[in-house]
Design an enzyme around this catalytic site. Structure first.
Site, PDB file in Angstrom:
ATOM      1  N   HIS A 140     -83.224 -59.266   7.993  1.00 45.41           N
ATOM      2  CA  HIS A 140     -82.226 -59.259   6.910  1.00 45.41           C
ATOM      3  C   HIS A 140     -80.787 -59.303   7.409  1.00 45.41           C
ATOM      4  O   HIS A 140     -79.865 -59.386   6.613  1.00 45.41           O
ATOM      5  CB  HIS A 140     -82.401 -58.032   6.009  1.00 45.41           C
ATOM      6  CG  HIS A 140     -81.891 -56.758   6.623  1.00 45.41           C
ATOM      7  ND1 HIS A 140     -82.608 -56.040   7.540  1.00 45.41           N
ATOM      8  CD2 HIS A 140     -80.723 -56.102   6.474  1.00 45.41           C
ATOM      9  CE1 HIS A 140     -81.909 -54.986   7.918  1.00 45.41           C
ATOM     10  NE2 HIS A 140     -80.760 -54.991   7.300  1.00 45.41           N
TER      11      HIS A 140
HETATM   12  C1  UD1 Z   1     -77.309 -53.446   3.565  1.00 45.16           C
HETATM   13  C2  UD1 Z   1     -76.446 -52.872   4.685  1.00 45.16           C
HETATM   14  C3  UD1 Z   1     -77.234 -52.909   5.997  1.00 45.16           C
HETATM   15  C4  UD1 Z   1     -78.605 -52.263   5.856  1.00 45.16           C
HETATM   16  C5  UD1 Z   1     -79.342 -52.925   4.691  1.00 45.16           C
HETATM   17  C6  UD1 Z   1     -80.707 -52.315   4.500  1.00 45.16           C
HETATM   18  C7  UD1 Z   1     -74.006 -53.223   4.483  1.00 45.16           C
HETATM   19  C8  UD1 Z   1     -72.848 -53.987   4.998  1.00 45.16           C
HETATM   20  N1  UD1 Z   1     -75.238 -53.640   4.900  1.00 45.16           N
HETATM   21  O1  UD1 Z   1     -77.517 -54.834   3.841  1.00 45.16           O
HETATM   22  O2  UD1 Z   1     -76.513 -52.199   6.979  1.00 45.16           O
HETATM   23  O3  UD1 Z   1     -79.342 -52.436   7.041  1.00 45.16           O
HETATM   24  O4  UD1 Z   1     -78.540 -52.773   3.514  1.00 45.16           O
HETATM   25  O5  UD1 Z   1     -81.462 -53.055   3.614  1.00 45.16           O
HETATM   26  O6  UD1 Z   1     -73.819 -52.295   3.736  1.00 45.16           O
HETATM   27  N2  UD1 Z   1     -80.128 -57.648  -3.103  1.00 45.16           N
HETATM   28  C9  UD1 Z   1     -80.997 -57.653  -4.168  1.00 45.16           C
HETATM   29  N3  UD1 Z   1     -81.449 -56.442  -4.612  1.00 45.16           N
HETATM   30  C10 UD1 Z   1     -81.078 -55.268  -4.079  1.00 45.16           C
HETATM   31  C11 UD1 Z   1     -80.172 -55.283  -3.012  1.00 45.16           C
HETATM   32  C12 UD1 Z   1     -79.716 -56.470  -2.523  1.00 45.16           C
HETATM   33  O7  UD1 Z   1     -81.374 -58.682  -4.690  1.00 45.16           O
HETATM   34  O8  UD1 Z   1     -81.543 -54.203  -4.539  1.00 45.16           O
HETATM   35  C13 UD1 Z   1     -79.672 -58.949  -2.563  1.00 45.16           C
HETATM   36  C14 UD1 Z   1     -78.431 -59.487  -3.189  1.00 45.16           C
HETATM   37  O9  UD1 Z   1     -78.533 -60.867  -3.250  1.00 45.16           O
HETATM   38  C15 UD1 Z   1     -77.344 -59.120  -2.213  1.00 45.16           C
HETATM   39  C16 UD1 Z   1     -78.074 -59.209  -0.897  1.00 45.16           C
HETATM   40  O10 UD1 Z   1     -79.400 -58.792  -1.181  1.00 45.16           O
HETATM   41  O11 UD1 Z   1     -76.244 -59.966  -2.295  1.00 45.16           O
HETATM   42  C17 UD1 Z   1     -77.508 -58.347   0.183  1.00 45.16           C
HETATM   43  O12 UD1 Z   1     -77.389 -57.001  -0.250  1.00 45.16           O
HETATM   44  P1  UD1 Z   1     -76.236 -56.056   0.349  1.00 45.16           P
HETATM   45  O13 UD1 Z   1     -76.346 -54.703  -0.236  1.00 45.16           O
HETATM   46  O14 UD1 Z   1     -74.926 -56.733   0.255  1.00 45.16           O
HETATM   47  O15 UD1 Z   1     -76.558 -56.000   1.908  1.00 45.16           O
HETATM   48  P2  UD1 Z   1     -77.941 -55.851   2.685  1.00 45.16           P
HETATM   49  O16 UD1 Z   1     -78.243 -57.149   3.321  1.00 45.16           O
HETATM   50  O17 UD1 Z   1     -78.999 -55.238   1.828  1.00 45.16           O
END
Ligand code: UD1
Length: 349
Positions: A202
Site C-alpha cells: 500500500h
Molecule cells: C495511511 C498512512 C500509512 C499507514 C496506512 C495503513 C498516512 C500518510 N499514511 O496510508 O502510514 O501505513 O494508512 O493502512 O497517514 N481508502 C479507502 N477507505 C479507507 C481508507 C482509505 O477507500 O477506509 C482509500 C482512499 O482512496 C484513500 C486511499 O485509500 O485516498 C489512501 O488512504 P489514506 O488514508 O490517505 O492513506 P493510506 O494509504 O491508507
C-alpha cells in the site's frame, strides 16, 4: 486523570487496543477517531476484533490530499481539546492523524505523548517520515519501541524526552494470537492452499505509479506459488483505475480484520510486504519477511536475519525471494508487557 487518545488509521487501532485496556484501569479515556480510515473493514472490524470501546468522537475526515486531510483534522481536534481539557493527549505511529493530533495538542500546551517515537527511515519521500520527525520534535514525551529509536532521538537531541518502553504491537499480538489461531476460519472462508505466501502492498511509492504496481504484481506472477493478497483500498483503486490484471497465482481478498490477518500470517510460509507493522509481526511469529522497500525503520528484523529488503527491479528478484530462508531464533528486541509500562509512566508524570 483524563487522557485523550487520537487514532485514525488501521495500524493505530491495533496499537490502541492494549493501551486503552490498561489505561482504563487507571484513568478515564476519551477516544477521538479522525475518520482517516472509514471502510468497515479498515476501521469498525478492527475496533471489534481488538475490543476497543467505540470512539467518543468521529471526525469523519475521510480521504484527501495530505494538506486537506491534515488541516481538517487539526481544526476539528482543536475544538474537542478545548472542550474536554484533558490532562494528556496520546498519539500513535506516523500517519496524518498522528501529526494533526500532536500539533493541535501541543499548541494548547496539553502534555502530549507520542507512542512509537524515534523511528526513522531517513527517506523524506515517505509522508510518514515527515509525520514522525515533526511529531517527535513537538511532542513532550516520546515512548520508543527499540534501542535504534533511542539512538535516533539522541542524534536529533531529543533523548531527554525519550522513554524506552518496547513496542506496543507485541502486546496486541500476545493478547490475540491464541484466539486468532483458534477462532479464525479465514483459510476455510477463502479455500486456501496449505502452502502459500502472504502479500500486502500500500506504500505510495510502490502503488501510486501504476507502472510500478504492474511490474510488482507481474514479477510475483512468475513465482510458482500461491499468494494470498488482502488488498488495501488505495491499491485496489489503482489496480481498477488502470485495469491492471493480477496474475492467476495471486488470490485477491478484501482487507481482513486483526484476528483473520494474524491467522493468515500464522499459516503463511513467507510474507511479502511494504508495511511497517507486518515486518514486526512476521519477526514475532517467526515467518520469513521480504520487504519491498529500499529501507526499513525496523532494522532489528533485518539484523537478526528474518527480514530481507528487496527491490522488485533486481534481475534475480524471484530467485532471491524464493531462496530467502531464515533460521535461528528471534531475540526479544521489541520488549513485552509494554502497555503497562506506558501507563505507569503516564501516571508518574
Ligand atoms: C495511511 C498512512 C500509512 C499507514 C496506512 C495503513 C498516512 C500518510 N499514511 O496510508 O502510514 O501505513 O494508512 O493502512 O497517514 N481508502 C479507502 N477507505 C479507507 C481508507 C482509505 O477507500 O477506509 C482509500 C482512499 O482512496 C484513500 C486511499 O485509500 O485516498 C489512501 O488512504 P489514506 O488514508 O490517505 O492513506 P493510506 O494509504 O491508507
Amino acid at each position: 486523570m483524563k487522557v485523550i487518545s487520537i487514532v485514525g488509521a488501521r495500524p493505530q487501532f491495533i496499537k490502541l487496543g492494549p493501551f486503552s485496556k490498561v489505561l482504563r484501569e487507571n484513568a478515564s479515556e476519551i477516544i477521538i477517531h479522525t475518520g482517516q480510515h472509514y471502510d468497515e473493514k479498515m476501521s469498525d472490524l478492527l475496533f471489534k476484533d481488538l475490543k476497543i470501546p467505540a470512539p467518543d468522537y468521529n471526525l469523519n475526515i475521510g480521504s484527501g490530499t495530505q494538506g486537506v486531510q491534515t488541516a481538517g483534522m487539526l481544526s476539528a481536534i482543536e475544538g474537542i481539546l478545548l472542550k474536554e481539557k484533558p490532562d494528556f493527549v496520546v498519539v500513535f505511529g506516523d500517519t496524518n492523524s498522528t501529526l494533526a493530533g500532536a500539533l493541535a495538542s501541543v499548541k494548547l500546551r496539553i502534555p502530549t505523548v507520542h507512542i512509537e517515537a524515534g523511528l526513522r527511515s531517513f527517506n523524506r519521500d515517505m509522508p510518514e517520515e515527515i509525520n514522525r520527525v515533526a511529531t517527535d520534535h513537538i511532542s513532550d514525551y516520546l515512548f520508543v519501541p527499540t534501542q535504534t529509536g533511542m539512538l535516533n532521538l539522541k542524534n536529533e537531541g531529543l533523548l531527554g524526552k525519550g522513554f524506552l518502553t518496547g513496542d506496543i504491537m507485541v502486546d496486541s499480538l500476545n493478547d490475540n494470537l491464541k484466539k486468532a489461531v483458534e477462532i479464525s476460519k479465514v483459510e476455510e472462508q477463502f479455500g486456501l492452499h496449505s502452502d502459500f505466501f502472504l502479500l500486502t502492498l500500500h506504500r505510495p511509492y510502490n502503488v501510486d505509479d501504476p507502472s510500478n504496481l504492474k511490474q510488482i504484481v507481474s514479477k510475483l506472477g512468475n513465482l510458482n506459488k500461491h499468494i494470498v493478497f488482502p488488498i488495501h483500498p488505495r491499491t485496489k483503486n489503482i489496480l481498477e483505475a488502470h485495469k491492471i490484471s493480477v496474475p492467476s497465482n495471486i488470490l485477491c481478498i478484501p482487507p481482513q480484520g486483526y484476528l483473520d490477518f494474524l491467522k493468515l500470517q500464522w499459516l503463511s510460509k513467507k510474507i511479502i510486504t511494504d508495511s511497517g507493522g507486518i515486518q514486526k509481526e512476521a519477526y514475532l511469529l517467526g515467518r520469513a519477511c521480504i520487504t519491498l522497500r529500499p529501507e526499513t525503520e525496523w532494522i532489528e528484523t533485518v539484523q537478526h536475519g528474518w527480514n530481507m529488503l528487496l527491490d522488485y527491479l533486481e534481475d534475480d528478484f524471484e530467485e532471491k525471494l524464493l531462496n530467502f530462508l531464515p533460521t535461528g531464533v528471534q531475540p526479544p528486541v521489541f520488549g513485552d508487557g509494554v502497555a503497562k509500562k506506558m501507563v505507569d509512566i503516564i501516571m508518574s508524570l
